[in-house]
Scaffold this motif. Structure first.
Motif, short mmCIF file in Angstrom:
data_model
loop_
_atom_site.label_atom_id
_atom_site.label_comp_id
_atom_site.label_asym_id
_atom_site.label_seq_id
_atom_site.Cartn_x
_atom_site.Cartn_y
_atom_site.Cartn_z
N GLU A 58 20.96 75.96 2.89
CA GLU A 58 22.15 75.17 3.16
C GLU A 58 21.73 73.91 3.93
O GLU A 58 20.88 73.98 4.82
CB GLU A 58 23.14 75.98 4.00
N PRO A 59 22.30 72.76 3.59
CA PRO A 59 21.86 71.51 4.23
C PRO A 59 21.88 71.54 5.75
O PRO A 59 20.95 71.07 6.40
CB PRO A 59 22.85 70.48 3.67
N ALA A 60 22.94 72.11 6.33
CA ALA A 60 23.03 72.15 7.79
C ALA A 60 21.93 73.02 8.39
O ALA A 60 21.30 72.66 9.40
CB ALA A 60 24.40 72.66 8.21
N ALA A 61 21.68 74.18 7.76
CA ALA A 61 20.63 75.08 8.26
C ALA A 61 19.25 74.45 8.09
O ALA A 61 18.39 74.57 8.96
CB ALA A 61 20.71 76.41 7.53
N ALA A 62 19.03 73.78 6.98
CA ALA A 62 17.74 73.12 6.75
C ALA A 62 17.51 72.01 7.77
O ALA A 62 16.39 71.83 8.27
CB ALA A 62 17.70 72.55 5.33
N LYS A 63 18.56 71.30 8.09
CA LYS A 63 18.44 70.22 9.08
C LYS A 63 18.07 70.77 10.45
O LYS A 63 17.22 70.21 11.16
CB LYS A 63 19.75 69.44 9.15
N LEU A 64 18.70 71.90 10.83
CA LEU A 64 18.38 72.52 12.11
C LEU A 64 16.93 73.00 12.14
O LEU A 64 16.22 72.81 13.14
CB LEU A 64 19.33 73.69 12.38
N ALA A 65 16.50 73.63 11.06
CA ALA A 65 15.13 74.13 11.00
C ALA A 65 14.12 73.00 11.09
O ALA A 65 13.11 73.09 11.80
CB ALA A 65 14.92 74.94 9.71
N GLN A 66 14.36 71.90 10.37
CA GLN A 66 13.45 70.75 10.42
C GLN A 66 13.41 70.14 11.82
O GLN A 66 12.36 69.71 12.29
CB GLN A 66 13.89 69.71 9.39
N ARG A 67 14.56 70.14 12.47
CA ARG A 67 14.62 69.59 13.83
C ARG A 67 13.76 70.43 14.78
O ARG A 67 13.04 69.89 15.62
CB ARG A 67 16.08 69.59 14.29
N LEU A 68 13.83 71.74 14.64
CA LEU A 68 13.04 72.61 15.51
C LEU A 68 11.56 72.52 15.18
O LEU A 68 10.71 72.56 16.08
CB LEU A 68 13.52 74.06 15.36
N MET A 69 11.21 72.41 13.91
CA MET A 69 9.81 72.33 13.53
C MET A 69 9.15 71.05 14.01
O MET A 69 7.92 70.96 14.10
CB MET A 69 9.67 72.46 12.00
N ALA A 70 9.95 70.04 14.34
CA ALA A 70 9.40 68.78 14.82
C ALA A 70 8.93 68.87 16.27
O ALA A 70 8.16 68.03 16.72
CB ALA A 70 10.44 67.66 14.68
N TYR A 71 9.39 69.90 16.99
CA TYR A 71 8.97 70.05 18.38
C TYR A 71 7.54 70.59 18.45
O TYR A 71 7.09 71.31 17.54
CB TYR A 71 9.91 70.99 19.12
N PRO A 72 6.83 70.30 19.54
CA PRO A 72 5.48 70.84 19.71
C PRO A 72 5.52 72.36 19.79
O PRO A 72 6.51 72.95 20.25
CB PRO A 72 5.00 70.24 21.04
N PRO A 73 4.47 73.03 19.34
CA PRO A 73 4.41 74.49 19.47
C PRO A 73 4.53 74.90 20.94
O PRO A 73 4.07 74.20 21.83
CB PRO A 73 3.03 74.85 18.91
N SER A 77 6.96 74.89 22.92
CA SER A 77 7.85 74.09 23.76
C SER A 77 9.23 74.74 23.79
O SER A 77 9.56 75.58 22.96
CB SER A 77 7.96 72.67 23.23
N ALA A 78 10.04 74.34 24.76
CA ALA A 78 11.40 74.86 24.86
C ALA A 78 12.21 74.52 23.62
O ALA A 78 13.04 75.32 23.17
CB ALA A 78 12.09 74.31 26.11
N GLY A 79 11.98 73.33 23.07
CA GLY A 79 12.69 72.93 21.86
C GLY A 79 12.44 73.84 20.69
O GLY A 79 13.32 74.07 19.86
N ARG A 80 11.20 74.38 20.59
CA ARG A 80 10.88 75.30 19.50
C ARG A 80 11.55 76.66 19.70
O ARG A 80 11.83 77.37 18.74
CB ARG A 80 9.36 75.45 19.41
#
Length: 440
Positions: free
Chosen positions: A105-120, A122-125
């Motif tokens: 789903e576009p919204a779920a894919a966007k969230l996943a891509q956002r999280l994958m952009a954070y450093p390993p 990290s709190a963001g991940r």
């Protein structure tokens, strides 16, 4: 339960079992062949399957991806907690990752891509970005109505309030919300936020916040203070477990990035440099023994007793190292406590060394009948155990003071110190008092 909920593949894995015991169901699925487990997953509604899927081991998830229908996999990725979905996607090859992101789903894919952009690490991940910040001026009735639209509300323990700019402004515990009057506003129920963490903060800082404040959920903010996510209790526990497991690996020279299912080539590349460091320290200890070759040739009993001194000091150093590492991990001590901790461990080593030396002396005397040999091993035992306590406390604290990971190969450096000091003290004392030694 109706008969249609029971599966021919595994009768215990009925719908109710999946719903109420997802962890146990996951363990049962892991023990089944991948094709059979895939049949079980495909036969149940997604709402029952997702909690079980999230409990599966990573390697089992990867195998099941190849057996499940593509539509089911895409829905699983879309319904999973975003941090877990991002973690699984990152384990896949780039081509497969792109394919599944396109099917989600576009919204779920966007969230996943956002999280994958954070450093390993990290709190963001680690965070769940689906957090909803409520306005302080909302009423309790409006907040409850808004909560009905939340997804996966089972993880909620408290709600977070934000101001007009989206900055974190307070929190409301669900128990307070449940007993409040419908017309009350959230600002009246608001409590101060005791802990928050930046999205780019390392996992170590997340663990520190958890240990200091014991919060059920940790809000994540960006540099502007805007609420962008929350780390739920499951992720908090996972962060603590990961922190402990990393320390265990790095203390013996294994990389913190290596996993049990990592490729052989990756494991070799990460471990081999530290094995060479260990080899160098072993040659150093051997060279110390070589300096006393003539003494050993004249008193052969020394060769029998050398491992006793080195082994005992190694154990004593390991005890001091473990206690110091735990103190650092729990933030009970810091590098400014170096002199105090070292002095304490030196005293412990001295007292333990005297006690162990007395026991060892008795055994050596009964074995050899040589008072000279007894005096040599007793003196060496005390010296080596004092040095072991000093090294076990000093090594992690000095590494911390130098800005290095205190767990990084501490045992390798400690073993080098205890072996060298143990051999040097034992053989050195034996050489000085060689005339006292009886031929045994």
């Amino acid at each position: 339960m109706s008969a249609e909920l029971r599966l021919p593949a595994e009768s215990a894995l009925e719908g109710r079992y999946l719903k109420d015991y997802p962890r146990e169901a996951a363990r049962r699925l892991e023990a089944m062949p991948a094709e059979e487990a895939a049949e079980v997953i495909a036969a149940h509604p997604l709402a029952r399957v997702v909690p079980v899927w999230e409990q599966l081991a990573a390697d089992v998830q990867e195998r099941l991806l190849e057996c499940l229908p593509e539509a089911t996999v895409a829905r699983l990725f879309s319904e999973m907690d975003p941090p877990l979905a991002a973690e699984l996607l990152l384990r896949l090859e780039a081509q497969a990752r792109t394919r599944w992101l396109a099917r989600m789903e576009p919204a779920a894919a966007k969230l996943a891509q956002r999280l994958m952009a954070y450093p390993p690490d990290s709190a963001g991940r680690l965070m769940d970005p689906r957090v909803v910040g409520l306005r302080p001026e909302m009423t309790v009735a409006e907040a409850l109505a808004r909560m009905k639209g939340f997804r996966r509300t089972r993880a909620l323990r408290e709600l977070f309030l934000v101001d007009e700019a989206g900055r974190l402004a307070g929190r409301v515990e669900l128990q307070d919300l449940a007993v409040a009057l419908p017309e009350e506003i959230l600002a009246q129920l608001s409590r101060p936020v005791t802990a928050a963490v930046l999205d780019l903060a390392p996992r170590e800082e997340v663990v520190e916040r958890i240990e200091q404040h014991r919060v059920p959920a940790l809000p994540v903010v960006n540099v502007a203070g805007r609420l962008i996510g929350v780390i739920h209790q499951g992720a908090l526990v996972a962060a603590l477990q990961e922190e402990v497991s990393v320390d265990i690996q790095t203390m013996v020279g294994a990389s913190k990035d290596e996993r049990a299912l990592s490729k052989v080539s990756f494991a070799v590349v990460k471990r081999l440099p530290w094995l060479h460091v260990n080899l160098a320290t072993a040659f150093l200890a051997a060279s110390v023994v070589g300096l006393f070759e003539n003494t050993i040739a004249q008193v052969t009993a020394l060769a029998v007793l050398m491992p006793v001194v080195a082994g005992q000091s190694g154990n004593a150093g390991g005890q001091a190292l473990a206690v110091t590492m735990r103190g650092l991990a729990l933030r009970e001590i810091s590098p400014r406590h170096l002199s105090w901790v070292v002095f304490k461990e030196v005293r412990v080593g001295l007292l333990n060394g005297l006690a162990v030396a007395a026991t060892c002396a008795l055994g050596v005397y009964l074995w050899s009948g040589s008072p000279g040999l007894v005096a040599v091993i007793a003196a060496a035992m005390v010296v080596s155990m004092v040095a072991a306590g000093l090294a076990g406390a000093a090594i992690p604290l000095l590494l911390t003071r130098l800005g290095q990971d205190p767990a990084q190969s501490s045992t390798i450096f400690l073993t080098a110190v205890t072996d060298v000091v143990g051999f040097l003290s034992f053989l050195g004392v034996a050489t000085l008092f060689q005339g006292w030694l009886s031929a045994v």
